[in-house]
Design a protein around this motif. Structure first.
Motif, PDB file in Angstrom:
ATOM      1  N   VAL A   4       0.706  -1.137   0.067  1.00 11.26           N
ATOM      2  CA  VAL A   4       0.064  -0.165  -0.073  1.00 11.26           C
ATOM      3  C   VAL A   4       0.866   1.114  -0.134  1.00 11.26           C
ATOM      4  N   GLU A   5       2.039   0.947   0.783  1.00  5.80           N
ATOM      5  CA  GLU A   5       2.901   2.365   0.665  1.00  5.80           C
ATOM      6  C   GLU A   5       3.401   2.831  -0.589  1.00  5.80           C
ATOM      7  N   ASP A   6       3.655   1.642  -1.425  1.00  6.39           N
ATOM      8  CA  ASP A   6       4.293   1.854  -2.934  1.00  6.39           C
ATOM      9  C   ASP A   6       3.198   2.711  -3.660  1.00  6.39           C
ATOM     10  N   VAL A   7       1.882   2.781  -3.505  1.00 12.14           N
ATOM     11  CA  VAL A   7       0.793   3.358  -4.233  1.00 12.14           C
ATOM     12  C   VAL A   7       0.878   5.164  -3.990  1.00 12.14           C
ATOM     13  N   ILE A   8       0.826   5.827  -5.188  1.00  6.69           N
ATOM     14  CA  ILE A   8       1.035   7.179  -5.062  1.00  6.69           C
ATOM     15  C   ILE A   8       0.030   7.834  -5.742  1.00  6.69           C
ATOM     16  N   THR A   9      -0.836   8.834  -5.332  1.00  8.31           N
ATOM     17  CA  THR A   9      -1.767   9.574  -5.970  1.00  8.31           C
ATOM     18  C   THR A   9      -1.157  10.959  -6.403  1.00  8.31           C
ATOM     19  N   LEU A  10      -1.250  11.362  -7.770  1.00 11.96           N
ATOM     20  CA  LEU A  10      -0.682  12.571  -8.193  1.00 11.96           C
ATOM     21  C   LEU A  10      -2.062  13.291  -8.916  1.00 11.96           C
ATOM     22  N   ASN A  11      -1.976  14.469  -8.582  1.00 14.59           N
ATOM     23  CA  ASN A  11      -3.129  15.523  -8.995  1.00 14.59           C
ATOM     24  C   ASN A  11      -2.155  16.429  -9.840  1.00 14.59           C
ATOM     25  N   VAL A  12      -2.262  16.219 -11.293  1.00 12.19           N
ATOM     26  CA  VAL A  12      -1.601  16.877 -12.260  1.00 12.19           C
ATOM     27  C   VAL A  12      -2.574  17.908 -12.992  1.00 12.19           C
ATOM     28  N   GLY A  13      -2.237  19.161 -12.669  1.00 15.21           N
ATOM     29  CA  GLY A  13      -3.042  20.219 -13.292  1.00 15.21           C
ATOM     30  C   GLY A  13      -4.711  20.021 -13.016  1.00 15.21           C
ATOM     31  N   GLY A  14      -5.141  19.175 -11.962  1.00 15.60           N
ATOM     32  CA  GLY A  14      -6.621  18.927 -11.650  1.00 15.60           C
ATOM     33  C   GLY A  14      -6.871  17.469 -12.193  1.00 15.60           C
ATOM     34  N   GLY A  38      10.610  10.827  -2.276  1.00 10.81           N
ATOM     35  CA  GLY A  38      10.468  11.889  -1.189  1.00 10.81           C
ATOM     36  C   GLY A  38      11.761  12.639  -0.891  1.00 10.81           C
ATOM     37  N   SER A  39      12.532  12.627  -1.723  1.00 10.31           N
ATOM     38  CA  SER A  39      13.872  13.499  -1.848  1.00 10.31           C
ATOM     39  C   SER A  39      13.895  14.595  -2.678  1.00 10.31           C
ATOM     40  N   LEU A  40      12.860  15.751  -2.384  1.00 13.24           N
ATOM     41  CA  LEU A  40      12.878  16.613  -3.242  1.00 13.24           C
ATOM     42  C   LEU A  40      13.883  17.825  -2.904  1.00 13.24           C
ATOM     43  N   SER A  41      14.409  18.472  -3.902  1.00 10.56           N
ATOM     44  CA  SER A  41      15.304  19.481  -3.535  1.00 10.56           C
ATOM     45  C   SER A  41      14.403  20.620  -3.184  1.00 10.56           C
ATOM     46  N   GLU A  42      15.202  21.800  -2.829  1.00 17.31           N
ATOM     47  CA  GLU A  42      14.221  23.118  -2.655  1.00 17.31           C
ATOM     48  C   GLU A  42      13.534  23.494  -3.907  1.00 17.31           C
ATOM     49  N   ASP A  43      14.281  23.503  -4.937  1.00 16.42           N
ATOM     50  CA  ASP A  43      13.483  24.263  -6.131  1.00 16.42           C
ATOM     51  C   ASP A  43      12.427  23.216  -6.651  1.00 16.42           C
ATOM     52  N   GLU A  44      12.813  22.052  -6.441  1.00 11.09           N
ATOM     53  CA  GLU A  44      11.498  20.978  -7.058  1.00 11.09           C
ATOM     54  C   GLU A  44      10.324  21.053  -5.809  1.00 11.09           C
ATOM     55  N   GLN A  45      10.845  21.363  -4.701  1.00 15.89           N
ATOM     56  CA  GLN A  45       9.560  21.509  -3.723  1.00 15.89           C
ATOM     57  C   GLN A  45       8.708  22.494  -4.161  1.00 15.89           C
ATOM     58  N   ALA A  46       9.088  23.621  -4.723  1.00 18.65           N
ATOM     59  CA  ALA A  46       8.358  24.781  -5.262  1.00 18.65           C
ATOM     60  C   ALA A  46       7.278  24.518  -6.328  1.00 18.65           C
ATOM     61  N   ASN A  47       7.615  23.112  -6.905  1.00 16.62           N
ATOM     62  CA  ASN A  47       6.608  22.636  -8.079  1.00 16.62           C
ATOM     63  C   ASN A  47       5.783  21.657  -7.646  1.00 16.62           C
ATOM     64  N   VAL A  48       5.749  20.892  -6.203  1.00 18.77           N
ATOM     65  CA  VAL A  48       5.114  20.186  -6.082  1.00 18.77           C
ATOM     66  C   VAL A  48       4.481  20.381  -4.797  1.00 18.77           C
ATOM     67  N   VAL A  49       3.020  20.343  -4.392  1.00 17.91           N
ATOM     68  CA  VAL A  49       2.395  20.506  -3.098  1.00 17.91           C
ATOM     69  C   VAL A  49       1.881  19.270  -2.515  1.00 17.91           C
ATOM     70  N   THR A  50       2.120  19.188  -1.304  1.00 15.67           N
ATOM     71  CA  THR A  50       1.187  17.996  -0.762  1.00 15.67           C
ATOM     72  C   THR A  50      -0.078  18.490  -0.123  1.00 15.67           C
ATOM     73  N   LEU A  51      -1.132  17.908  -0.666  1.00 15.38           N
ATOM     74  CA  LEU A  51      -2.574  18.438  -0.076  1.00 15.38           C
ATOM     75  C   LEU A  51      -2.911  17.509   1.193  1.00 15.38           C
ATOM     76  N   PRO A  52      -3.834  17.900   1.660  1.00 12.16           N
ATOM     77  CA  PRO A  52      -4.156  17.240   3.173  1.00 12.16           C
ATOM     78  C   PRO A  52      -4.519  15.853   3.067  1.00 12.16           C
ATOM     79  N   ASP A  53      -4.990  15.458   2.234  1.00 24.10           N
ATOM     80  CA  ASP A  53      -5.176  14.087   1.828  1.00 24.10           C
ATOM     81  C   ASP A  53      -4.099  13.234   1.512  1.00 24.10           C
ATOM     82  N   GLY A  54      -2.760  13.663   1.513  1.00 24.14           N
ATOM     83  CA  GLY A  54      -1.729  13.121   0.816  1.00 24.14           C
ATOM     84  C   GLY A  54      -1.455  13.023  -0.531  1.00 24.14           C
ATOM     85  N   THR A  55      -2.179  13.578  -1.515  1.00 25.26           N
ATOM     86  CA  THR A  55      -2.088  13.562  -2.642  1.00 25.26           C
ATOM     87  C   THR A  55      -1.107  14.778  -3.287  1.00 25.26           C
TER      88      THR A  55
END
Length: 286
Positions: A4-14, A38-55
């Motif tokens: 289950v931990e290997d499954v990931i949900t992405l929201n790409v532009g909606g 889960g090893s995003l750099s500071e620049d990469e973190q600006a492009n990826v947002v973690t939503l409250p539900d983990g998406t």
């Protein structure tokens, strides 16, 4: 087995996508691989947002990400026929730092569109099957014995005609195609003809070959003599009043009359879907 931990949900532009971390990690040193680990750099973190539900939300083109994900899953460039957004998709590949995918897209964009024939299908290319229609037509008769219809001996085909685009007919029938009535030439292009015929009279053999080449029967029609003799047949040109019942039956059961009466012309229309240079991914693959 995927946990289950290997499954990931992405929201790409909606647009929502569910995949596995191992799929996103297929190409190393990429934004998607870093998202998975889960090893995003500071620049990469600006492009990826973690939503409250983990998406994980990525502000990029949602529909085009389907082709990115399909590439990671299959290691293939699979685009619909006449795809017109290669440049935009390449921008997405560069954003995710998918170098191999970007290179494949660059090669695809450098290929000029293949010319299309009058019926809208691609012209023949080496190693590719073209689509279109081929019609097989034949005039046949049934030979009868002394007992007329009750003693049918065999079916006789005079010639199997082939109608369609000349290049497609050559591709399908090859050496069994007789072009003596319409030889054309090396520069005949995409002309259509109804004057070709086969070197044999075996209808089943012709249909088997059509099936082997991927054609499907889509229509058929048949016309016959409707039980009438030819206009110049003796039974019609004679004085009917002088013919008794026995003579009438003898005329009716004669070989010439029966062959004319049961002559027929039949056409079978076959169609094959055109095969494009790209594979259209199914919804399940995406």
């Amino acid at each position: 087995m995927t946990s289950v931990e290997d499954v990931i949900t992405l929201n790409v532009g909606g647009t929502m996508y569910t995949t596995t971390r191992s799929t996103l990690s297929k190409e190393t040193d990429t934004l998607l691989a870093n998202i998975a680990s889960g090893s995003l750099s500071e620049d990469e973190q600006a492009n990826v947002v973690t939503l409250p539900d983990g998406t994980l939300f990525v502000d990029r083109d949602g529909p085009l990400f389907a082709y990115v994900l399909h590439f990671l899953r299959t290691d293939k460039l699979s685009l619909p026929e006449q795809f017109r957004e290669v440049a935009r998709l390449k921008d997405e590949a560069d954003f995710y730092r998918l170098e191999r995918f970007s290179t494949l897209l660059s090669n695809a964009s450098s290929i000029s569109p293949r010319p299309r024939t009058a019926n809208g299908y691609n012209t023949i290319t080496s190693g590719a099957e073209t689509g279109g229609y081929i019609t097989l037509g034949y005039r046949g008769t049934f030979a009868f014995g002394r007992d007329g219809q009750a003693d049918v001996k065999f079916r006789k085909l005079h010639r199997i005609l082939v109608c369609g685009r000349a290049t497609l007919c050559r591709e399908v029938f090859a050496d069994t195609l007789n072009e003596s009535r319409d030889p054309g030439g090396p520069d005949d292009g995409e002309r259509y003809t109804s004057r070709l015929y086969l070197k044999h009279q075996c209808l089943e053999r012709a249909c088997d070959l059509m099936a082997e080449k991927g054609f499907k029967l889509v229509a058929t029609c048949c016309s016959g003599a409707n039980g009438l003799a030819a206009a110049n047949h003796p039974i019609l040109t004679s004085n009917m009043g002088n013919i008794n019942q026995t003579e009438l039956m003898n005329h009716r059961n004669c070989g010439d009359y029966e062959e004319q009466r049961w002559a027929h012309y039949t056409e079978y229309v076959f169609f094959r879907e055109p095969q494009s240079g790209y594979i259209t991914p199914t919804s399940r693959e995406l």
